[in-house]
Write an enzyme that holds these catalytic residues in place. Structure first.
Site, PDB file in Angstrom:
ATOM      1  N   ASN A   1      -8.201   4.120   8.326  1.00  5.50           N
ATOM      2  CA  ASN A   1      -7.570   3.031   9.073  1.00  5.50           C
ATOM      3  C   ASN A   1      -7.638   3.227  10.583  1.00  5.50           C
ATOM      4  OD1 ASN A   1      -5.697   5.107   7.964  1.00  5.50           O
ATOM      5  ND2 ASN A   1      -4.272   4.190   9.402  1.00  5.50           N
TER       6      ASN A   1
ATOM      7  N   SER B   1      -3.463  -3.157  -0.568  1.00  5.14           N
ATOM      8  CA  SER B   1      -2.358  -3.897   0.030  1.00  5.14           C
ATOM      9  C   SER B   1      -2.825  -5.283   0.466  1.00  5.14           C
ATOM     10  CB  SER B   1      -1.829  -3.129   1.239  1.00  5.14           C
ATOM     11  OG  SER B   1      -0.916  -3.923   1.951  1.00  5.14           O
TER      12      SER B   1
ATOM     13  N   CYS C   1       1.844   2.528  13.018  1.00  3.89           N
ATOM     14  CA  CYS C   1       3.038   3.267  12.604  1.00  3.89           C
ATOM     15  C   CYS C   1       3.378   4.357  13.602  1.00  3.89           C
ATOM     16  CB  CYS C   1       2.822   3.893  11.232  1.00  3.89           C
ATOM     17  SG  CYS C   1       1.793   2.906  10.160  1.00  3.89           S
TER      18      CYS C   1
ATOM     19  N   GLY D   1       0.813  -1.211   0.000  1.00  4.56           N
ATOM     20  CA  GLY D   1       0.000   0.000   0.000  1.00  4.56           C
ATOM     21  C   GLY D   1       0.848   1.264   0.000  1.00  4.56           C
ATOM     22  N   THR D   2       1.917   1.244   0.754  1.00  8.13           N
ATOM     23  CA  THR D   2       2.780   2.422   0.833  1.00  8.13           C
ATOM     24  C   THR D   2       3.339   2.779  -0.537  1.00  8.13           C
ATOM     25  OG1 THR D   2       3.378   1.849   3.101  1.00  8.13           O
ATOM     26  CG2 THR D   2       4.860   3.352   1.932  1.00  8.13           C
TER      27      THR D   2
HETATM   28  C1  LIG Z   1      -1.621  -0.459   6.000  1.00  9.95           C
HETATM   29  C2  LIG Z   1      -2.005   0.763   5.258  1.00  9.95           C
HETATM   30  C3  LIG Z   1      -1.151   1.327   4.289  1.00  9.95           C
HETATM   31  C4  LIG Z   1       0.225   0.777   4.026  1.00  9.95           C
HETATM   32  O1  LIG Z   1       0.196  -0.452   3.364  1.00  9.95           O
HETATM   33  P1  LIG Z   1       1.492  -1.405   3.418  1.00  9.95           P
HETATM   34  O2  LIG Z   1       1.179  -2.494   2.456  1.00  9.95           O
HETATM   35  O3  LIG Z   1       1.622  -1.875   4.831  1.00  9.95           O
HETATM   36  O4  LIG Z   1       2.656  -0.582   2.976  1.00  9.95           O
HETATM   37  C5  LIG Z   1      -1.590   2.436   3.610  1.00  9.95           C
HETATM   38  N1  LIG Z   1      -2.798   2.971   3.839  1.00  9.95           N
HETATM   39  C6  LIG Z   1      -3.650   2.455   4.744  1.00  9.95           C
HETATM   40  C7  LIG Z   1      -4.990   3.078   4.932  1.00  9.95           C
HETATM   41  C8  LIG Z   1      -3.278   1.345   5.491  1.00  9.95           C
HETATM   42  O5  LIG Z   1      -4.126   0.855   6.395  1.00  9.95           O
END
Ligand SMILES: *Cc1c(COP(=O)(O)O)cnc(C)c1O
Length: 390
Positions: A151, A199, A324, A71-72
């Site tokens: 989140n 992600s 985080c 996701g990042t």
């Molecule tokens: C977990 C998360 C991310 C990051 O995703 P990763 O795959 O862990 O890098 C980004 N945005 C939201 C809303 C998330 O919950």
């Protein structure tokens, strides 16, 4: 001792069916999809089938899917890749105060490169007002980025309305949809989005695999230099087992969406009701427009971290704000943006339910939390002074 996992917002366990789908690609099907020989060709075929599967679920074309490391990376690529490619056309980006750091920190970095960032406020539920998006759009606006399901507090944004506005104005709309797979509609046409980040490990897939949906015709500057993978938009040998697992996980999440959502919402509401029956406890986020598994509550007069430790001791895994930022004592930027006082924000805890969460687990939590909170309050001087017109 019981071990109850209520931190599905941080990550989810790998579904055994997903592992099953991945194993051949960790063993005999190890070829590099870019290789021309049969080891490569067979894997390439499977990789493209995974792409078609994912595209089908999003109502997109396979060419519009970019596989990333998570996701990042998808958020970084959506924002950075698009605005850098369009820098001749403008320099303005609009986002919101309740984004994940993968979006907010990318904006901070882009600001240093000369881009202008507008951060929209939210209401006390963490909702963005579509009218604010409309008013913020300028001649030089390139992109709007709004998180789909939050989140931290679970609030679901009115994406379709925002998408209508960005369409009318000819501005691109990106959404971080990482928290929504398996609970909310994902069809990009319905959502009216141009870019969408996912992600795998947030929906019972493996860590290290993600997706950026990027609508056809959108130019995007690559961030990684090297091979021509992903149509030149993301260099590097594909994480084949991860991608295969992610596609399977997404398929399962969609198949079981109605049933899981219904079950989780019921348990979520039971947990909310139980927590709110305690004194001086408030729900954070929208009461109804919220993710099926999200419960975020503020417990007045105590530190969220202290409650987490007590719960951990009792075998309950939850989190404060986002994983985080926990560990630091900074209160959550999301809660502060919602106008929650700093003191109250410090006392907040997030429980995120998953597809395996049971009613017995929720009952246990509702037994443990009031005791733990009372113990902590009994030790708190602010609480002692509560009745004395503090
Ligand atoms: C977990 C998360 C991310 C990051 O995703 P990763 O795959 O862990 O890098 C980004 N945005 C939201 C809303 C998330 O919950």
């Amino acid at each position: 001792m019981e071990r109850i996992y209520l931190d599905h917002g941080a990550t989810t366990p790998l579904d055994p069916r997903v592992l099953e789908a991945m194993i051949p690609f960790l063993k005999e099907d190890f070829g590099n999809p870019s290789s021309l020989h049969f080891f490569g060709r067979e894997v390439k075929k499977q990789l493209e089938e995974a792409r078609e599967k994912v595209a089908g679920i999003l109502g997109a074309e396979p060419e519009e899917i970019i596989f990333t490391s998570g996701g990042t990376e998808a958020d970084n690529l959506a924002l950075g890749g698009v605005v850098r490619a369009l820098r001749e056309k403008g320099k303005h980006i609009i986002t919101t105060a309740v984004e994940h750091h993968a979006v907010l920190d990318t904006c901070t970095a882009l600001k240093k490169e000369g881009f202008d960032i507008t951060i929209l406020p939210v209401d006390c539920y963490g909702m963005v007002e579509p009218q604010h998006v409309k008013e913020a759009i300028r001649e030089d606006t390139l992109l709007v980025s709004v998180i789909y399901g939050n989140n931290e507090v679970g609030t679901v944004q009115p994406l379709e309305e925002i998408g209508q506005i960005t369409r009318e104005k000819g501005v691109l709309l990106h959404t971080d949809a990482v928290q929504t797979v398996g609970n909310l509609p994902l069809e990009v046409e319905k959502l009216q989005v141009d870019l969408l980040a996912l992600s795998a490990h947030k929906f019972y897939g493996p860590k290290g695999a993600g997706i950026l949906y990027c609508r056809q015709g959108i130019e995007i500057d690559r961030m990684l230099y090297g091979g021509g993978q992903e149509r030149g938009r993301r260099a590097g040998t594909e994480n084949v087992p991860g991608i295969i697992g992610m596609a399977r996980a997404m398929e399962i999440a969609v198949e079981e969406k109605e049933e899981n959502t219904r079950r989780m919402e019921k348990l979520r509401d039971k947990l909310i009701e139980g927590l709110l029956s305690m004194e001086d406890v408030y729900l954070n986020g929208h009461p109804t427009r919220r993710l099926a598994g999200n419960v975020n509550a503020s417990f007045e007069y105590i530190e969220g971290e202290a409650l987490l430790l007590s719960l951990d001791y009792k075998g309950i895994a939850a989190s404060s704000g986002s994983a985080c930022s926990s560990g630091s004592m900074e209160p959550s930027h999301v809660l502060l943006a919602m106008g929650i006082p700093e003191q109250t924000a410090h006392g907040s805890v997030r429980f995120t339910l998953g597809r395996h969460t049971t009613e017995e687990e929720i009952d246990y939590v509702l037994e443990v939390v009031p005791e733990a909170v009372q113990k902590l309050r009994d030790m708190s001087s602010i609480y002692q002074g509560k009745g004395e017109g503090k």
